[in-house]
Design a protein around this motif. Structure first.
Motif, PDB file in Angstrom:
ATOM      1  N   GLY A  63     -21.570  15.945  42.457  1.00 46.51           N
ATOM      2  CA  GLY A  63     -22.076  14.674  41.948  1.00 46.51           C
ATOM      3  C   GLY A  63     -23.506  14.411  42.388  1.00 46.51           C
ATOM      4  N   VAL A  64     -23.821  14.718  43.653  1.00 55.04           N
ATOM      5  CA  VAL A  64     -25.187  14.550  44.151  1.00 55.04           C
ATOM      6  C   VAL A  64     -26.146  15.476  43.399  1.00 55.04           C
ATOM      7  N   ASN A  65     -25.733  16.728  43.190  1.00 60.87           N
ATOM      8  CA  ASN A  65     -26.578  17.665  42.461  1.00 60.87           C
ATOM      9  C   ASN A  65     -26.820  17.209  41.023  1.00 60.87           C
ATOM     10  N   LEU A  66     -25.768  16.663  40.414  1.00 60.74           N
ATOM     11  CA  LEU A  66     -25.925  16.178  39.041  1.00 60.74           C
ATOM     12  C   LEU A  66     -26.898  15.006  38.975  1.00 60.74           C
ATOM     13  N   LEU A  67     -26.789  14.070  39.923  1.00 59.65           N
ATOM     14  CA  LEU A  67     -27.718  12.943  39.957  1.00 59.65           C
ATOM     15  C   LEU A  67     -29.143  13.417  40.227  1.00 59.65           C
ATOM     16  N   THR A  68     -29.288  14.458  41.041  1.00 60.82           N
ATOM     17  CA  THR A  68     -30.626  14.995  41.339  1.00 60.82           C
ATOM     18  C   THR A  68     -31.267  15.597  40.093  1.00 60.82           C
ATOM     19  N   GLU A  69     -30.446  16.203  39.237  1.00 62.02           N
ATOM     20  CA  GLU A  69     -30.995  16.848  38.043  1.00 62.02           C
ATOM     21  C   GLU A  69     -31.105  15.912  36.848  1.00 62.02           C
ATOM     22  N   MET A  70     -30.610  14.681  36.994  1.00 61.35           N
ATOM     23  CA  MET A  70     -30.692  13.749  35.867  1.00 61.35           C
ATOM     24  C   MET A  70     -32.120  13.511  35.386  1.00 61.35           C
ATOM     25  N   PRO A  71     -33.143  13.374  36.295  1.00 61.11           N
ATOM     26  CA  PRO A  71     -34.517  13.221  35.792  1.00 61.11           C
ATOM     27  C   PRO A  71     -34.967  14.404  34.930  1.00 61.11           C
ATOM     28  N   LEU A  72     -34.541  15.624  35.289  1.00 58.88           N
ATOM     29  CA  LEU A  72     -34.894  16.792  34.481  1.00 58.88           C
ATOM     30  C   LEU A  72     -34.221  16.719  33.114  1.00 58.88           C
ATOM     31  N   PHE A  73     -32.956  16.307  33.102  1.00 64.19           N
ATOM     32  CA  PHE A  73     -32.261  16.141  31.823  1.00 64.19           C
ATOM     33  C   PHE A  73     -32.986  15.119  30.947  1.00 64.19           C
ATOM     34  N   TRP A  74     -33.380  14.007  31.571  1.00 63.75           N
ATOM     35  CA  TRP A  74     -34.030  12.948  30.808  1.00 63.75           C
ATOM     36  C   TRP A  74     -35.404  13.397  30.312  1.00 63.75           C
ATOM     37  N   SER A  75     -36.114  14.173  31.125  1.00 63.26           N
ATOM     38  CA  SER A  75     -37.422  14.678  30.703  1.00 63.26           C
ATOM     39  C   SER A  75     -37.289  15.583  29.482  1.00 63.26           C
ATOM     40  N   LYS A  76     -36.307  16.467  29.492  1.00 65.52           N
ATOM     41  CA  LYS A  76     -36.092  17.329  28.333  1.00 65.52           C
ATOM     42  C   LYS A  76     -35.675  16.524  27.110  1.00 65.52           C
ATOM     43  N   THR A  77     -34.883  15.477  27.345  1.00 65.85           N
ATOM     44  CA  THR A  77     -34.467  14.627  26.228  1.00 65.85           C
ATOM     45  C   THR A  77     -35.654  13.915  25.603  1.00 65.85           C
ATOM     46  N   GLN A  78     -36.568  13.402  26.439  1.00 68.77           N
ATOM     47  CA  GLN A  78     -37.756  12.736  25.917  1.00 68.77           C
ATOM     48  C   GLN A  78     -38.616  13.708  25.110  1.00 68.77           C
ATOM     49  N   THR A  79     -38.768  14.931  25.623  1.00 71.43           N
ATOM     50  CA  THR A  79     -39.549  15.937  24.887  1.00 71.43           C
ATOM     51  C   THR A  79     -38.940  16.204  23.520  1.00 71.43           C
ATOM     52  N   TRP A  80     -37.609  16.283  23.483  1.00 70.09           N
ATOM     53  CA  TRP A  80     -36.945  16.529  22.198  1.00 70.09           C
ATOM     54  C   TRP A  80     -37.086  15.329  21.260  1.00 70.09           C
ATOM     55  N   LEU A  81     -36.981  14.114  21.802  1.00 72.27           N
ATOM     56  CA  LEU A  81     -37.122  12.923  20.962  1.00 72.27           C
ATOM     57  C   LEU A  81     -38.509  12.819  20.349  1.00 72.27           C
TER      58      LEU A  81
END
Length: 359
Positions: free
Chosen positions: A96-114
């Motif tokens: 869970g901690v690792n997933l929360l740590t990588e959430m900014p990376l997920f969001w950054s990729k999502t913004q790039t795709w949007l």
């Protein structure tokens, strides 16, 4: 209109047993609404005692003696719970901690795709629309981060409360199971004498709640274990964490499966993209959900009272809004209780109507 209401009231509540049932139901809900948080350890102990009553009763009938049976069953239950917490909770926490740590990376990729969508669909979306939407979402993400931080700062208080649960709940479970007959006798002593309908509802609900809790625990364990193993075999990241989420999603029929699909799909999408591995995982996840709904649930809850999906959703929303997690967990038993109460009133009014027709 008033005359119809008056006739309905006389038909349903002219019998003292019906009035007693109404008063007891209202008092029970009032206690839960106003003092539910205070009585939470007691309610948890009652739930655990319900779960353990069956093996205790079996061992008692085999001649072990109720005190020794309670001690053995409770010791095994606590040992398995501690083993689960020592072996699995740290892994789940770390994932869970690792997933929360990588959430900014997920969001950054999502913004790039949007930001690529206006070029792909120039007639439907503009860059300005995407920028405005991203600003609002970013503000919400910042607010959510602050909420998580404040929640983590108050976790010490929650940890102390959890330690109290670990001490009080096993003690109460032991005495509830050991002195079950005496406690039920004391409860009967303060109940009204005319409790014919209360006994009818109590017998029905006793069977329903025991079957539901036991079946739901088994369903959580089976679905969560199968999901975690499947995700691990397919090399999905955070497989144990996502398996636990899928297991607990069965607490909320229909809604839970739909909600937990999003984190599973998002993790798989960012790990593999729209490749064959992604679709294989989603097919496997769909098969698990299909087997749960069409095979496991009918086997575990064959004796449960059937409720229409609309009633289940309403119960989840209503009781979940009142009591959070425990309201969601007990939404179906509570909805079944409401149904049993109305059935008791209806069945009680039929003989009285037939008596009037005969006279």
């Amino acid at each position: 209109m008033l005359e119809q209401l008056n006739l309905w009231y006389k038909r349903k509540f002219s019998d003292p047993a019906s009035a007693t049932l109404l008063v007891m139901v209202v008092l029970a809900f009032a206690v839960l609404i106003f003092w539910g948080a205070m009585l939470a350890p007691v309610l948890v102990a009652v739930v655990v005692a319900y779960l353990l009553e069956w093996p205790v009763n079996k061992l008692d009938k085999l001649g072990m003696g109720r005190t020794w049976a309670v001690s053995l069953v409770l010791t095994l239950f606590i040992s398995l719970s501690v083993l689960f917490m020592v072996a699995l909770v740290p892994v789940i926490w770390q994932q869970g901690v690792n997933l929360l740590t990588e959430m900014p990376l997920f969001w950054s990729k999502t913004q790039t795709w949007l930001l690529t969508l206006p070029d792909a669909y120039p007639g439907l979306l503009s860059k300005q629309d995407i920028d405005m939407a991203l600003v609002g979402v970013n503000e919400r993400v910042v607010s959510l981060g602050k909420d998580i931080l404040s929640a983590s700062l108050s976790s010490i208080v929650s940890l102390v409360a959890l330690m109290i649960y670990f001490i009080l709940v096993p003690l109460m479970v032991f005495f509830i199971l050991k002195d079950r007959g005496e406690l039920l006798g004391n409860l009967a002593g303060i109940m009204p004498k005319d409790r014919r309908l209360l006994k009818q509802v109590g017998r029905e609900m006793n069977t329903q709640i025991v079957n539901y809790i036991r079946g739901k625990v088994i369903e959580i364990l089976i679905v969560g274990t199968v999901s975690a193993i499947t995700f691990a075999l397919m090399d999905l990241r955070y497989s144990l964490l996502l398996g636990v989420l899928v297991g607990f999603s069965v607490l909320i029929p229909y809604i839970g499966a739909a909600v937990v699909t999003f984190p599973v799909a998002i993790v798989a999408l960012f790990q593999w993209g729209l490749t064959a591995d992604f679709w294989y995982l989603m097919i496997a996840y769909g098969i698990i959900q299909a087997l749960d709904g069409n095979l496991l649930v009918p086997l575990l809850f064959s004796e449960a009272v059937s409720l229409h999906p609309v009633y289940i959703i309403i119960a989840v929303l209503f009781f979940g809004g009142l009591w959070g997690f425990w309201g969601v967990f007990f939404a179906i038993p509570l909805a079944t209780l409401v149904k049993a109460v109305f059935n008791a009133w209806s069945e009680n009014s039929l003989p009285r109507q037939s008596e009037r027709q005969v006279t």
